[in-house]
Design a protein around this motif. Structure first.
Motif, PDB file in Angstrom:
ATOM      1  N   MET A 158      33.557  12.335 -94.839  1.00  0.00           N
ATOM      2  CA  MET A 158      33.729  11.151 -95.682  1.00  0.00           C
ATOM      3  C   MET A 158      32.803  11.184 -96.883  1.00  0.00           C
ATOM      4  SD  MET A 158      34.576   7.812 -93.357  1.00  0.00           S
ATOM      5  CE  MET A 158      33.052   7.833 -92.414  1.00  0.00           C
ATOM      6  N   ASP A 159      31.625  11.770 -96.724  1.00  0.00           N
ATOM      7  CA  ASP A 159      30.712  11.907 -97.854  1.00  0.00           C
ATOM      8  C   ASP A 159      31.070  13.084 -98.751  1.00  0.00           C
ATOM      9  OD1 ASP A 159      29.135   9.705 -97.426  1.00  0.00           O
ATOM     10  OD2 ASP A 159      27.594  10.762 -96.298  1.00  0.00           O
ATOM     11  N   LYS A 160      31.778  14.063 -98.209  1.00  0.00           N
ATOM     12  CA  LYS A 160      32.084  15.275 -98.970  1.00  0.00           C
ATOM     13  C   LYS A 160      33.404  15.182 -99.736  1.00  0.00           C
ATOM     14  CE  LYS A 160      28.350  16.840 -97.846  1.00  0.00           C
ATOM     15  NZ  LYS A 160      27.305  16.800 -98.886  1.00  0.00           N
ATOM     16  N   ILE A 161      34.442  14.727 -99.063  1.00  0.00           N
ATOM     17  CA  ILE A 161      35.763  14.713 -99.704  1.00  0.00           C
ATOM     18  C   ILE A 161      36.300  13.306 -99.907  1.00  0.00           C
ATOM     19  CG2 ILE A 161      36.336  16.990 -98.783  1.00  0.00           C
ATOM     20  CD1 ILE A 161      38.125  15.649 -96.729  1.00  0.00           C
ATOM     21  N   VAL A 188      45.933   2.321-100.470  1.00  0.00           N
ATOM     22  CA  VAL A 188      44.514   2.620-100.269  1.00  0.00           C
ATOM     23  C   VAL A 188      44.025   3.571-101.362  1.00  0.00           C
ATOM     24  CG1 VAL A 188      42.801   3.665 -98.742  1.00  0.00           C
ATOM     25  CG2 VAL A 188      44.609   2.229 -97.791  1.00  0.00           C
ATOM     26  N   LYS A 189      42.979   3.171-102.061  1.00  0.00           N
ATOM     27  CA  LYS A 189      42.374   4.000-103.090  1.00  0.00           C
ATOM     28  C   LYS A 189      41.059   4.582-102.583  1.00  0.00           C
ATOM     29  CE  LYS A 189      44.319   1.041-106.713  1.00  0.00           C
ATOM     30  NZ  LYS A 189      44.005   0.149-107.858  1.00  0.00           N
ATOM     31  N   GLU A 190      40.625   5.662-103.222  1.00  0.00           N
ATOM     32  CA  GLU A 190      39.343   6.249-102.843  1.00  0.00           C
ATOM     33  C   GLU A 190      38.217   5.282-103.203  1.00  0.00           C
ATOM     34  OE1 GLU A 190      36.827   7.817-101.079  1.00  0.00           O
ATOM     35  OE2 GLU A 190      38.558   9.155-101.071  1.00  0.00           O
ATOM     36  N   THR A 191      37.297   5.080-102.262  1.00  0.00           N
ATOM     37  CA  THR A 191      36.196   4.127-102.482  1.00  0.00           C
ATOM     38  C   THR A 191      34.823   4.773-102.365  1.00  0.00           C
ATOM     39  OG1 THR A 191      36.071   3.501-100.128  1.00  0.00           O
ATOM     40  CG2 THR A 191      37.626   2.274-101.515  1.00  0.00           C
ATOM     41  N   ALA A 192      34.767   6.063-102.063  1.00  0.00           N
ATOM     42  CA  ALA A 192      33.459   6.700-101.852  1.00  0.00           C
ATOM     43  C   ALA A 192      32.574   6.604-103.081  1.00  0.00           C
ATOM     44  CB  ALA A 192      33.649   8.160-101.450  1.00  0.00           C
ATOM     45  N   PHE A 193      33.179   6.671-104.265  1.00  0.00           N
ATOM     46  CA  PHE A 193      32.379   6.665-105.492  1.00  0.00           C
ATOM     47  C   PHE A 193      31.625   5.343-105.666  1.00  0.00           C
ATOM     48  CE2 PHE A 193      36.570   5.067-106.619  1.00  0.00           C
ATOM     49  CZ  PHE A 193      36.281   3.937-107.360  1.00  0.00           C
ATOM     50  N   ILE A 194      32.121   4.275-105.043  1.00  0.00           N
ATOM     51  CA  ILE A 194      31.435   2.982-105.150  1.00  0.00           C
ATOM     52  C   ILE A 194      30.087   3.066-104.449  1.00  0.00           C
ATOM     53  CG2 ILE A 194      31.558   0.526-104.573  1.00  0.00           C
ATOM     54  CD1 ILE A 194      34.603   0.781-104.640  1.00  0.00           C
ATOM     55  N   ALA A 195      30.105   3.575-103.222  1.00  0.00           N
ATOM     56  CA  ALA A 195      28.863   3.703-102.462  1.00  0.00           C
ATOM     57  C   ALA A 195      27.957   4.762-103.067  1.00  0.00           C
ATOM     58  CB  ALA A 195      29.182   4.052-101.006  1.00  0.00           C
ATOM     59  N   GLN A 196      28.558   5.876-103.513  1.00  0.00           N
ATOM     60  CA  GLN A 196      27.755   7.004-103.967  1.00  0.00           C
ATOM     61  C   GLN A 196      27.245   6.843-105.400  1.00  0.00           C
ATOM     62  OE1 GLN A 196      30.697   9.876-102.993  1.00  0.00           O
ATOM     63  NE2 GLN A 196      29.821  10.310-100.989  1.00  0.00           N
ATOM     64  N   ALA A 207      25.578  12.952-104.990  1.00  0.00           N
ATOM     65  CA  ALA A 207      26.349  13.100-103.758  1.00  0.00           C
ATOM     66  C   ALA A 207      27.827  12.837-103.968  1.00  0.00           C
ATOM     67  CB  ALA A 207      25.813  12.143-102.686  1.00  0.00           C
ATOM     68  N   THR A 208      28.278  12.977-105.207  1.00  0.00           N
ATOM     69  CA  THR A 208      29.678  12.718-105.511  1.00  0.00           C
ATOM     70  C   THR A 208      30.587  13.675-104.755  1.00  0.00           C
ATOM     71  OG1 THR A 208      29.039  12.035-107.729  1.00  0.00           O
ATOM     72  CG2 THR A 208      31.369  12.542-107.380  1.00  0.00           C
TER      73      THR A 208
END
Length: 427
Positions: A77-80, A192-200, A206-207
């Motif tokens: 989840m943090d990588k992709i 559902v959209k990608e949301t990892a960039f919000i946290a990162q 860590a993008t």
């Protein structure tokens, strides 16, 4: 020229169209599928001409698969990103469930069950991460507990449908489970959209797509994990899972051995209890958002602990089945007040810059408790008594309440007029 960041999705009302189609509906249907095959699995396993001890591996295998997926899911989840994991989980679950129907040997069936457990863990972790990334603190508890409530509804309705389908063909429930799982995830592809960039955004290095080493990820996570608050939370999570008795499996085990009831009576009892307690998680989610997490968590685990102690009394006194049924309803009602509470606390406490890694560690502890609970319950019951086993679960529950009230800080924003107003209007 700096590369522009994706625009964060707007915070949505907890009952928006997107939330209904991508969160609550999949939760309902995925758990409905799990419920459909629940009464069929023991019969299907027995058809391979094996002992009951070996047959239990279809249940253990699922939990082992879920446990094995926790850390990899968090890392990925943090990588992709969250979205690929969220979509991959149900697809893998559907494939593995359909393969169950064509298993040529018992151990092949166990393998497919383990894959299914891992797939379910992928979806759950990714969905919780998306909520943690996007939901405001005044919405998070409702989104999570309402998702858990929908799962409870699916699990409640599924067994009756599965029993009916099995009359036609013992393999049919597996096929139906696979098909409806694929259908359930279709809206998520669109919504559902990608949301990892919000946290990162808190840690640009860590993008997703710019993976650092595992050592680097651990370096970011380590300072967060080794704090009094996090260690206390992980301890709480373990015993919160233990006191639930493997998500209720220990209660069914006790009923079968103590009162010699069959699967039909057991199914009716669980269905009736499910109908009665179904609305409770929807109420607790509202109160957690409005008044804070401790407001719900502490009394919930205290009254659940007292209910378990009452169940222990019925066991010590060898009370009749009618007494067990009454207490069982009380226990299930109290248990429902705790549903989703740990997921809310964990989502609140997850560090933005290493959320996936934290989820991997956190859910590993949770799944470890789910594996430990039935085993320790059976050991205590066999070497002492069922009453002592229920007392152990009761102590575990009260211990959770004590640590939350004395050590853990409040993780929800309370006493804020803006938060309270939003909690009332964003429905």
């Amino acid at each position: 020229m700096a590369k522009s960041q994706p625009t964060p999705p707007d915070k949505e009302a907890v009952l928006s169209r997107s939330q209904i189609l991508s969160l609550y509906l999949p939760a309902l249907i995925l758990s409905l599928g799990t419920g459909i095959i629940a009464p069929v699995l023991p019969v299907f396993a027995k058809s391979f001409d094996i002992s009951i001890g070996v047959a239990s591996m279809v249940l253990v295998g699922y939990q082992v698969g879920a446990l094995g997926a926790t850390l990899p899911a968090g890392y990925l989840m943090d990588k992709i990103g969250r979205r690929p994991i969220l979509l991959a989980g149900p697809i893998l679950m559907a494939v593995s469930t359909i393969l169950n129907a064509f298993a040529g040997s018992f151990w092949e069936l166990v393998l497919y069950r383990a894959i299914g457990g891992a797939a379910n863990q992928l979806w759950m972790q990714a969905r919780l991460a998306v909520i943690a990334d996007t939901a405001g603190v005044n919405q998070r508890a409702r989104q999570i507990t309402w998702m858990i409530g929908m799962q409870r509804g699916g699990t409640m309705l599924g067994p009756a449908l599965g029993g009916y389908l099995a009359v036609v063909d013992i393999r049919l429930p597996f096929l139906v489970h696979g098909v409806i799982t694929l259908l359930a995830i279709i809206p998520s592809f669109l919504l559902v959209k990608e949301t990892a960039f919000i946290a990162q955004a808190a840690d640009p290095g860590a993008t997703p797509g710019k993976s650092s080493s595992v050592r680097g990820d651990w370096a970011r996570l380590k300072p967060v994990l080794f704090t009094v608050q996090m260690i206390a939370f992980l301890f709480i999570q373990f015993f919160a899972t233990v006191c639930r008795g493997g998500e209720g499996g220990t209660f069914n085990l006790y009923a079968v051995y103590a009162y010699d009831i069959g699967p039909e009576a057991l199914g009716i009892l669980n269905f009736a209890a499910g109908v009665v307690v179904f609305p409770i998680p929807f109420v607790t989610g509202y109160f957690m958002d409005r008044f804070g997490r401790k407001f719900v968590v502490v009394p919930s685990f205290i009254i659940y602990g007292l209910a378990l102690a009452l169940m222990g009394v019925t066991a010590y006194l060898n009370m009749p089945y009618v007494a067990y049924v009454v207490v069982f309803f009380v226990v299930q009602g109290c248990l429902s007040t705790t549903n989703g509470t740990m997921q809310v606390l964990g989502s609140d406490m997850s560090p933005a810059a290493a959320r996936g890694g934290f989820f991997g560690v956190w859910r590993t502890v949770s799944q470890g408790g789910a594996l430990f609970a039935p085993a320790i319950f059976a050991v205590i019951a066999e070497h002492s008594s069922f009453g002592a086993a229920f007392l152990f679960l009761s102590i575990s529950s009260v211990l959770v309440a004590i640590i939350v009230s004395t050590v853990l800080r409040e993780t929800g924003r309370v006493n804020s007029p803006q938060a309270e107003g939003a909690a009332l209007t964003q429905i």
